[in-house]
Design a protein around this motif. Structure first.
Motif: not given
Length: 265
Positions: A160-177
């Protein structure tokens, strides 16, 4: 430069874990409805097979992948469902074989990708490591849908560390979406991993932060649980807003899950 080998290894393990969930199912169980509206167990595996195929095209056939992107632009909200529907029509044994062959081909392509290569995607181009991370995220999330349907509890793993890393890294994408401007300042994300260690992202002194169990954060960013049902804490108004819109997957904003009965949204 990030070595993709560890995440590719973990992607294989995650895929094999999901494979074990479905390998011995009866034909009737493949048609059971899952928490995703309109999707059966077959649709879940079909989606993984279809997306693995898309990923393989992105890595090995840029022109073929470009044609997929054109189809997505023509029907952005139904494109994914159409792909799942197409693959789900196969007999269970055929569908399972298709998924196994496709994910093996993708693994081979990712392992053989030139160092530093970047591949087109529905969002920004991705490295081999990022591609494998995205595939692991989806495999885990859709495997969770299948497990929930079958009444199986899957204990969280360090994958799950990979999922968590991706979740944190996609913060700006979520705002833009969601048509929002991302905050200028980074957040601090501190998560308790399944083994008790802390997974941390962002500056330690960031005034806005998110804390809680890593599993809960992963459930949130894959929209497999409603925020009201998770033990996540946000400090700061922007961090709090993020937890309402977070998503680690490409595409339009998802509808997410409704809160469980008795919990407040």
């Amino acid at each position: 430069m990030s070595d993709p080998t560890p995440v590719i290894d973990d992607l294989r393990e995650e895929s094999e874990a999901v494979d074990r969930l479905v390998a011995e199912l009866s034909s009737g169980q493949w048609t059971l409805p899952t928490p995703a509206p309109g999707w059966t167990v077959a649709h879940q595996i079909a989606h993984l097979a279809w997306t693995d195929h898309s990923s393989l095209l992105a890595v090995t056939d840029a022109d073929g992948f470009r044609a997929l992107v054109e189809g997505a632009l023509e029907a952005p909200r139904s494109f994914v469902d159409q792909g799942a529907e197409e693959y789900a029509g196969a007999a269970p044994a055929e569908l399972l074989a298709r998924w196994r062959e496709g994910r093996a081909a993708l693994e081979k392509a990712l392992r053989e990708a030139p160092a530093g290569a970047r591949f087109p995607w529905y969002g920004p181009p991705m490295s081999a490591a990022s591609m494998a991370t995205a595939r692991l995220m989806e495999t885990w999330a859709h495997g969770l849908d299948i497990a929930d349907t079958l009444g199986v509890t899957r204990p969280p793993s360090d994958r799950l560390r990979h999922v968590a890393w991706l979740g944190a890294r996609t913060r700006d994408f979520a705002y833009g979406a969601h048509g929002l401007t991302p905050p200028a300042e980074p957040f601090r994300v501190e998560l308790a991993g399944p083994g008790g260690d802390v997974w941390a992202y962002g500056p330690e002194d960031a005034p806005q932060r998110v804390t809680g169990p890593a599993l809960d954060f992963c459930l949130l960013v894959t929209q497999r649980a409603h925020r009201a049902d998770l033990a996540l804490t946000a400090d700061g108004p922007d961090a709090d807003r993020w937890l309402d819109i977070a998503q680690a997957f490409a595409g339009p904003p998802g509808g997410g899950r409704e809160p469980k009965e008795g919990t407040a949204p």
